[in-house]
Structures are given as structure tokens and as C-alpha cells.
Design an enzyme around this catalytic site. Structure first.
Site, PDB file in Angstrom:
ATOM      1  N   HIS A 112      30.367  17.260   7.639  1.00  0.00           N
ATOM      2  CA  HIS A 112      31.275  15.807   7.705  1.00  0.00           C
ATOM      3  C   HIS A 112      31.197  15.098   7.463  1.00  0.00           C
ATOM      4  O   HIS A 112      31.732  13.824   7.969  1.00  0.00           O
ATOM      5  CB  HIS A 112      32.692  16.620   8.552  1.00  0.00           C
ATOM      6  N   HIS A 153      28.439  27.713  13.604  1.00  0.00           N
ATOM      7  CA  HIS A 153      28.946  27.603  14.472  1.00  0.00           C
ATOM      8  C   HIS A 153      28.188  28.691  15.338  1.00  0.00           C
ATOM      9  O   HIS A 153      27.443  28.962  16.459  1.00  0.00           O
ATOM     10  CB  HIS A 153      30.368  26.823  15.291  1.00  0.00           C
ATOM     11  N   ASP A 172      27.354  17.952  11.316  1.00  0.00           N
ATOM     12  CA  ASP A 172      28.382  18.197  11.090  1.00  0.00           C
ATOM     13  C   ASP A 172      29.305  16.953  11.717  1.00  0.00           C
ATOM     14  O   ASP A 172      29.361  16.340  10.721  1.00  0.00           O
ATOM     15  CB  ASP A 172      28.424  18.917  12.769  1.00  0.00           C
TER      16      ASP A 172
END
Length: 469
Positions: free
Chosen positions: A70, A280, A331
Site C-alpha cells: 500500500h 497474510h 505492505d
């Protein structure tokens, strides 16, 4: 480097490199000469002499894909490290993230993403899967171009040279059962028809580049079963990424709503196959692990972020024992460091089991090599990049290590990777190429100074002190 004309008269450039040693698709080789044309490897020869014009380097390794990012969260790195009055968790971190996300506009997103991509390349990542969900304007109004924000990510990728798999996110609900989205989620939300328009616009925005578009149903809590099915249909043969079983709260909510655990429900209700990346999957049972491995899907692990958020420890050793595939991502981008992601993955297993070298095997006793190879293969699969490695026909995506770095003294073969992953690797990466284009030289991205200035101006304009305070 040599220049010649193709059959149609177009100018073509042949590049050449010579390495003291290189990790090729078939294993380590010494005195390697490699050539590339139009960004793809043409030839590789071991025990070769360098030729005039060849660049000479110490150790060459294939570049690795960062399968989950992100990018905008790079701008809030370090902001959430303050204890709240009632303790902290992923969910309190998420509230701060929403406040930050709701301040950034297109210009800020592009500036922040460019720095994140610079740091990825400097760390040895040559491509990124951008799990992108900030779609609309600050008040939730759609932009005239549905792909406005995605196009800014593509611009940042083009500027920095990193490979991009854009993964526009389908976000429909605040929780299981199609619960109404919260006001702070207004920038993320689409219905199925709006999401189809977003994917179409994203494909148009990236047309003519070597970037690709996949789909990303955010999570089982944020999409309805109908939305998930629609996203899979829209994807076609493109990559499909989904957050799954990251938090115990998510597992409990899924059990209450569906009677099944998240991974169990997904595998029973969606055509999970090698196109998929299950991001995840922290909280899984042995049966779920076996089923993931059988599906051929990649498990997307982000050990640094998972530790930062207190997610838990993924049973990576069990996944490998079941024949599963994994890759790594940065992430939240609180720290962008390929070696640290791989190191943290192994160390988490050691802490959980109180043993050492848990992710290697008798077949490949080097833990550094095992981690590096697995992350390379899994990342390439998850982003739809094709075959991973240095071989004729593959994209010329690679990094070089400084043979004079003290940590590498006296080491050869897999011991080089053990040193890169587990010892002091600061300053070890001296060059990174993507598609034959050198993006990092002497350890620094060639556009770092320009990118940092624009990033700093963007952050100053956001007034981030008010967000964390």
C-alpha cells in the site's frame, strides 16, 4: 553496449555485463557474461571473458517482486508508534491510517508512491503488486476518470522504473453481511458495476506500458459473496489478490457469520488456483494450509508489517512442508527492506518453535538461498510476471552486490545469500536493473534526490502532525 538495426530498420541496443559470480536459473556460475536487448536477456555464458563495452560487477542475483504494497502508507511510517489510553491493536492502527488516507490527493499519492518505489528498488525489489484502494476524491466523490489515482501510481512506477502490477481493490462493506461502509471508508467503496468501470479505466490508463492490471477483492469482510464472484469474473486470467485471516478478530467474525473460518470459506466458495495470492493468511489450521498448497495459490507474507501490527506468526515451515508457495511484500511500507522481510520470516519461526534454520531443508541447507529462491518464485507467480530467474528470454531484472563489502569477504555460492539475508547488508546492494534499465547506481536510486524533494513537500503540505496527535 552496441547498437544495430533490426530487419525493419529500427535501432536496437545490445547491452552486456560481466559478473565474477551470478545466481542463474540453474544455479551458481562464475565468470558470467550476460547480454540483453530491448530489456530481455539474449544470452548467458559461464567461464567467459568480458568483452569491450561490458559493465563489470561482482555478484549478480535475480531481482525479487514485492507482492503486496500500500504505497501511500509510506507517508505515515512511524506515526502509529504511540500508545493509546486503552492499548493498541491493528484496529486502532487502522483508524489512524484512515485519517491519513483521507488527506492525500492525487499529487500527494504520486509523490509518496515514488519514494516507496525508489526504496523498493534500492532494497532489491524490481516489481511491486500495488494493492490500491484509495480511489475517490477526499469527500468520496468519484473522479471524472475512475482510474485517476491508479494512473498516479503508474506514473510513479514509470518514473522510478519499477515493474507494476496494479491491483485495484473492490471494497463494498465495513464488515461481514454487507454492513454499511463507515464514513471514513468513503474513498474506497464501489458497487460491482462501478468496480467493473474502474478495472476498465485502469486497463486503459496502463495501456502501452509493461504494467499489468489484476483484481483485489479486499477481504471477505469487505466484499459480499456476489462481489467476490464478480471480481473473479472481471479478472479473467489476471492475478487475484485478497487479504485473508490476518487478524483473530476477522476469523471470529467470519465464523459467527458463515460458520466457517476465512480460508476454509474462501476455498469452498471461490475457484482458488495459481492466479491467486492469499495475503497474510496468518491464522490458519493445518488442514487449511494443506488446501492452500494443493490449490497452487501463493501465500503473500509481509513479516515486517505483520510484526509491527501484532498480527501473529504465520506457520511458514508448515506451508513449505506441505509443498506450498510463498512470496514477500512490504505492505504498510514502515520499513522497505527485502533482506529484513526474509530474515524476519525465518526469525519468527525460530521464536515460535525455539529452533534454528527452520525454513531450509536437507535438499537445500542454506536458509538464505531457500528464502531468496522461494520469494523470487512466489513473487513472480503472484504478479503474473512469468518465469523468474536469470535465463535467456527472461526480463533483464537483476541486482548486483558489492564484492568488496566486508560481510561478503571469503564467501561464495549460497554463503553469499546467507550473508545478504542474515548479516549486515547495509550498503551491499550496489546496482539494480529492471528491464535492462539501471535504476540504482552505487546503492542510490538515480532519481532519489528529485523524488525526496517532492515527497518532503507533499508531506509538509499534509499537516501530518495533526493526524498522529
Amino acid at each position: 553496449m552496441s547498437i544495430h538495426l533490426s530487419a525493419n530498420g529500427a535501432e536496437k541496443v545490445m547491452q552486456g555485463w560481466w559478473f565474477e559470480t551470478a545466481l542463474l536459473a540453474e544455479g551458481w556460475a562464475d565468470r558470467v557474461r550476460m547480454t540483453a536487448e530491448q530489456g530481455r536477456i539474449v544470452s548467458i555464458a559461464a567461464d567467459a571473458e568480458p568483452e569491450a563495452g561490458d559493465e563489470r560487477h561482482g555478484v549478480a542475483l535475480p531481482g525479487i517482486a514485492n507482492l503486496h504494497s500500500h504505497a501511500f502508507q509510506r507517508g505515515m511510517a512511524g506515526m502509529a508508534e504511540r500508545r493509546g489510553p486503552d492499548g493498541d491493536s491493528f484496529w486502532t492502527w487502522r483508524d489512524l491510517m484512515y485519517r491519513f488516507a483521507n488527506r492525500i490527493g492525487p499529487d500527494e499519492l504520486e509523490a509518496i508512491a515514488a519514494l516507496a518505489f525508489v526504496e523498493m528498488l534500492e532494497a532489491g525489489f524490481v516489481a511491486v503488486g500495488e494493492f490500491h484502494y484509495v480511489h475517490h476524491d477526499r469527500d468520496g466523490t468519484p473522479f471524472a476518470d475512475p482510474a485517476e489515482m491508479g494512473a498516479r501510481l503508474a506514473a510513479a512506477a514509470a518514473e522510478t522504473g519499477i515493474g507494476l502490477t496494479l491491483l485495484p481493490v473492490l471494497y463494498m462493506a465495513s464488515s461481514f453481511g454487507g454492513a454499511t461502509p463507515r464514513p471514513e471508508q468513503r474513498r474506497f467503496v464501489h458497487d460491482i458495476e462501478g468496480y467493473a468501470r474502474l478495472i476498465e479505466a485502469s486497463r486503459r490508463a496502463l495501456a502501452g506500458s509493461d504494467a499489468r492490471v489484476g483484481v483485489a477483492p479486499h477481504s471477505l469482510r469487505a466484499v459480499t459473496p456476489e462481489g467476490l464472484a464478480a471480481a473473479v469474473e472481471i479478472a479473467g486470467d489476471a492475478p487475484i489478490h485478497i487479504h485473508i485471516a490476518e487478524q483473530t478478530g476477522e476469523v471470529d467474525d467470519c465464523l459467527r457469520h458463515t460458520g466457517r473460518r476465512p480460508v476454509e470459506w474462501l476455498l469452498a466458495n471461490a475457484p482458488v488456483d495459481p492466479r491467486w495470492c492469499l495475503v497474510h493468511a496468518t491464522h490458519v489450521t493445518p488442514a487449511e494450509l494443506d488446501a492452500i498448497a494443493r490449490s497452487g495459490a501463493v501465500t503473500g507474507l509481509c513479516p515486517v508489517t505483520e510484526a509491527n501490527l501484532g498480527d501473529g506468526i504465520f506457520p511458514a515451515a508448515d506451508l513449505l512442508a506441505a509443498g506450498g508457495t510463498f512470496g514477500v511484500g512490504s505492505d504498510s511500507n514502515i520499513l522497505i527492506d527485502l533482506a529484513q522481510e526474509l530474515r524476519s520470516l525465518e526469525y519468527s519461526q525460530r521464536l515460535a518453535r525455539r529452533e534454528r534454520n527452520l525454513l531450509s531443508s536437507n535438499a537445500c541447507p542454506s536458509t538464505g538461498r531457500t528464502l531468496f529462491d522461494a520469494a523470487g518464485k512466489g513473487g513472480a507467480q503472484a504478479l503474473g510476471l512469468g518465469v523468474h530467474g536469470l535465463a535467456p528470454g527472461a526480463r533483464a531484472d537483476f541486482l548486483t552486490l558489492d564484492r568488496a563489502h566486508p560481510t561478503l569477504a571469503g564467501r561464495a555460492g549460497d554463503a553469499l545469500l546467507d550473508a545478504f539475508v542474515f548479516a549486515d547488508s547495509r550498503g551491499m546492494i550496489d546496482g539494480v536493473w529492471r528491464g535492462g534499465r539501471q535504476c540504482v547506481r552505487a546503492g542510490r536510486h538515480v532519481a532519489r534526490d528529485t523524488v525526496v524533494r517532492r515527497y518532503s513537500a507533499a508531506l509538509a503540505g499534509l499537516g501530518i502532525g495533526a493526524i498522529s496527535g
